[in-house]
Motif scaffolding. Structure first.
Motif, PDB file in Angstrom:
ATOM      1  N   ALA A   1       0.848  -1.200   0.000  1.00 17.48           N
ATOM      2  CA  ALA A   1       0.000   0.000   0.000  1.00 17.48           C
ATOM      3  C   ALA A   1       0.883   1.249   0.000  1.00 17.48           C
ATOM      4  CB  ALA A   1      -0.914  -0.012   1.220  1.00 17.48           C
ATOM      5  N   ASP A   2       1.933   1.230   0.827  1.00 16.10           N
ATOM      6  CA  ASP A   2       2.819   2.382   0.941  1.00 16.10           C
ATOM      7  C   ASP A   2       3.588   2.617  -0.366  1.00 16.10           C
ATOM      8  OD1 ASP A   2       4.232   4.446   2.242  1.00 16.10           O
ATOM      9  OD2 ASP A   2       5.912   3.087   2.593  1.00 16.10           O
ATOM     10  N   LEU A   3       4.186   1.551  -0.895  1.00 17.03           N
ATOM     11  CA  LEU A   3       4.968   1.697  -2.132  1.00 17.03           C
ATOM     12  C   LEU A   3       4.086   2.105  -3.311  1.00 17.03           C
ATOM     13  CD1 LEU A   3       7.422  -1.369  -1.976  1.00 17.03           C
ATOM     14  CD2 LEU A   3       7.989   1.049  -1.678  1.00 17.03           C
ATOM     15  N   SER A   4       2.905   1.504  -3.381  1.00 15.57           N
ATOM     16  CA  SER A   4       2.028   1.796  -4.520  1.00 15.57           C
ATOM     17  C   SER A   4       1.595   3.266  -4.504  1.00 15.57           C
ATOM     18  CB  SER A   4       0.799   0.876  -4.516  1.00 15.57           C
ATOM     19  OG  SER A   4       1.224  -0.463  -4.548  1.00 15.57           O
ATOM     20  N   MET A   5       1.401   3.799  -3.268  1.00  9.98           N
ATOM     21  CA  MET A   5       1.015   5.203  -3.153  1.00  9.98           C
ATOM     22  C   MET A   5       2.167   6.099  -3.617  1.00  9.98           C
ATOM     23  SD  MET A   5      -0.637   6.912   0.196  1.00  9.98           S
ATOM     24  CE  MET A   5       0.906   7.035   1.054  1.00  9.98           C
TER      25      MET A   5
ATOM     26  N   ARG B   1       1.512   3.607  -8.765  1.00  9.40           N
ATOM     27  CA  ARG B   1       1.150   2.426  -9.557  1.00  9.40           C
ATOM     28  C   ARG B   1       1.220   1.215  -8.627  1.00  9.40           C
ATOM     29  NH1 ARG B   1       5.696  -0.533 -10.399  1.00  9.40           N
ATOM     30  NH2 ARG B   1       7.565   0.602  -9.844  1.00  9.40           N
ATOM     31  N   GLN B   2       0.579   0.117  -9.002  1.00 12.18           N
ATOM     32  CA  GLN B   2       0.648  -1.089  -8.188  1.00 12.18           C
ATOM     33  C   GLN B   2       2.050  -1.680  -8.252  1.00 12.18           C
ATOM     34  OE1 GLN B   2      -1.424  -2.907  -6.062  1.00 12.18           O
ATOM     35  NE2 GLN B   2      -2.496  -0.959  -6.099  1.00 12.18           N
ATOM     36  N   VAL B   3       2.617  -2.070  -7.126  1.00  9.99           N
ATOM     37  CA  VAL B   3       3.971  -2.632  -7.089  1.00  9.99           C
ATOM     38  C   VAL B   3       3.914  -4.167  -6.991  1.00  9.99           C
ATOM     39  CG1 VAL B   3       6.061  -2.774  -5.664  1.00  9.99           C
ATOM     40  CG2 VAL B   3       5.061  -0.550  -6.233  1.00  9.99           C
TER      41      VAL B   3
ATOM     42  N   CYS C   1       6.132  -9.206  -8.222  1.00  8.44           N
ATOM     43  CA  CYS C   1       6.030  -7.771  -8.515  1.00  8.44           C
ATOM     44  C   CYS C   1       5.822  -7.580 -10.017  1.00  8.44           C
ATOM     45  CB  CYS C   1       7.325  -7.077  -8.115  1.00  8.44           C
ATOM     46  SG  CYS C   1       7.737  -7.284  -6.381  1.00  8.44           S
ATOM     47  N   TYR C   2       5.353  -6.391 -10.397  1.00  7.07           N
ATOM     48  CA  TYR C   2       5.163  -6.130 -11.829  1.00  7.07           C
ATOM     49  C   TYR C   2       6.502  -5.960 -12.553  1.00  7.07           C
ATOM     50  CZ  TYR C   2       0.151  -5.806 -11.364  1.00  7.07           C
ATOM     51  OH  TYR C   2      -1.161  -6.127 -11.149  1.00  7.07           O
ATOM     52  N   PHE C   3       7.380  -5.141 -11.984  1.00  6.97           N
ATOM     53  CA  PHE C   3       8.648  -4.824 -12.661  1.00  6.97           C
ATOM     54  C   PHE C   3       9.832  -5.323 -11.833  1.00  6.97           C
ATOM     55  CE2 PHE C   3       5.685  -1.777 -14.470  1.00  6.97           C
ATOM     56  CZ  PHE C   3       6.037  -1.780 -15.817  1.00  6.97           C
ATOM     57  N   CYS C   4      10.977  -5.540 -12.546  1.00  7.68           N
ATOM     58  CA  CYS C   4      12.130  -6.099 -11.833  1.00  7.68           C
ATOM     59  C   CYS C   4      12.743  -5.132 -10.818  1.00  7.68           C
ATOM     60  CB  CYS C   4      13.169  -6.666 -12.794  1.00  7.68           C
ATOM     61  SG  CYS C   4      13.578  -5.590 -14.159  1.00  7.68           S
ATOM     62  N   ASP C   5      12.565  -3.800 -10.994  1.00  2.00           N
ATOM     63  CA  ASP C   5      13.131  -2.890  -9.986  1.00  2.00           C
ATOM     64  C   ASP C   5      12.265  -2.825  -8.727  1.00  2.00           C
ATOM     65  OD1 ASP C   5      11.071  -1.447 -11.217  1.00  2.00           O
ATOM     66  OD2 ASP C   5      12.087   0.487 -11.012  1.00  2.00           O
ATOM     67  N   ASP C   6      11.042  -3.387  -8.798  1.00  2.00           N
ATOM     68  CA  ASP C   6      10.180  -3.425  -7.606  1.00  2.00           C
ATOM     69  C   ASP C   6      10.733  -4.384  -6.549  1.00  2.00           C
ATOM     70  OD1 ASP C   6       8.363  -1.683  -8.799  1.00  2.00           O
ATOM     71  OD2 ASP C   6       7.151  -3.311  -9.640  1.00  2.00           O
TER      72      ASP C   6
ATOM     73  N   GLU D   1      13.955  -3.828   0.420  1.00  2.00           N
ATOM     74  CA  GLU D   1      14.446  -2.742   1.274  1.00  2.00           C
ATOM     75  C   GLU D   1      13.397  -2.384   2.342  1.00  2.00           C
ATOM     76  OE1 GLU D   1      17.508  -1.770   1.494  1.00  2.00           O
ATOM     77  OE2 GLU D   1      16.839  -0.398   3.075  1.00  2.00           O
ATOM     78  N   ALA D   2      12.122  -2.382   1.945  1.00  2.00           N
ATOM     79  CA  ALA D   2      11.063  -2.063   2.912  1.00  2.00           C
ATOM     80  C   ALA D   2      11.009  -3.141   4.004  1.00  2.00           C
ATOM     81  CB  ALA D   2       9.711  -1.962   2.196  1.00  2.00           C
ATOM     82  N   LEU D   3      11.261  -4.385   3.632  1.00  2.00           N
ATOM     83  CA  LEU D   3      11.254  -5.463   4.635  1.00  2.00           C
ATOM     84  C   LEU D   3      12.436  -5.310   5.595  1.00  2.00           C
ATOM     85  CD1 LEU D   3      10.187  -8.549   2.477  1.00  2.00           C
ATOM     86  CD2 LEU D   3       8.892  -7.524   4.356  1.00  2.00           C
TER      87      LEU D   3
END
Ligand code: 0O2
Length: 206
Positions: free
Chosen positions: A36-40, A44-46, A90-95, A101-103
């Motif tokens: 939720a945090d990253l997508s905001m 876009r959806q992560v 995830c959608y993209f490889c950089d996600d 990192e968030a974990l």
């Protein structure tokens, strides 16, 4: 009684299952918050999907034998990091790095181990980031740390891994060399497309 049967019976203990499903649930909840945090922030959806599972007794027994360990619950709890596992697509490889990192920033999760099969893919072509996290489970007078494996990969990496599992990975004696070579080559092709999609997204964002 066969070792597998004994293991299966012991794994069915409600208290034991609850400890693993509880730890997995806590990590899933955290991942939903991270998403939720990253997508905001990214606008876009992560995370595309998330699936959790408790490893079944046959799979635990197979892995213990492969590691040369006795087929017992004690050995499983000590040696296996993936009795509880969550796969994050995830959608993209950089996600992948964003989620990892968030974990790492979560104060109530202990990072036990990390393996980066994206920067260093396996010989088979397998790509994913694996994180083993320790989750504290508190129960009346005691607290226990339960390990949960989180596999983080892109949509393209997941597509490859699913088909590889069906065609090669779980086959008893592997596959013919030319099949393994082909599937490993397809992983590199998909990684190329994954990177091109990322470049395209970045150019749109610019
Ligand atoms: P399943 O059914 O997916 O759970 P560790 O004990 O933590 O040091 P481990 O788990 O022995 O390490 O090995 P590794 O390679 O870090 O992770 C193993 C898991 O990664 C596998 O779990 C698969 O999920 C996945 N994996 C690894 N290599 C491949 C591969 O070549 N192809 C595919 N499709 N998946 C792979 P399990 O327990 O084998 O199976």
């Amino acid at each position: 009684m066969k070792a597998e049967e004994l293991l299966r019976n012991r794994l069915q203990s409600p208290m034991l299952r609850l400890r693993y499903t509880g730890a997995m649930g806590q990590v899933e909840w955290k991942l939903k918050m991270v998403n939720a945090d990253l997508s905001m922030r990214q606008n876009r959806q992560v995370i595309r999907s998330m699936t959790g599972r408790i490893k079944d007794a046959d799979s635990i027994a197979r892995k213990l034998r492969k590691k040369g360990k006795p087929v017992t619950l004690e050995a499983a709890r000590e040696c296996l990091n993936d009795i509880a596992g969550i796969r994050v697509v995830c959608y993209f490889c950089d996600d992948i790095d964003l989620v990892a990192e968030a974990l790492r920033r979560q104060q109530d999760l202990r990072i036990v181990k990390e393996k980066d099969y994206v920067r260093q893919p396996k010989r088979s072509g397998y790509q994913s980031v694996h994180m083993i996290v320790g989750v504290p489970i508190c129960y009346e007078r005691w607290t226990e740390e339960i390990r949960v494996e989180i596999q983080i990969r892109s949509f393209a990496m997941d597509y490859w891994a699913e088909l590889d599992t069906q065609m090669c990975y779980k086959k008893e004696h592997g596959q013919a060399e030319h099949v393994e070579k082909k599937i490993s080559g397809y992983s590199a092709i998909l990684a190329g497309v994954d990177n091109q999609m990322l470049e395209l997204r970045r150019s749109i964002e610019r």
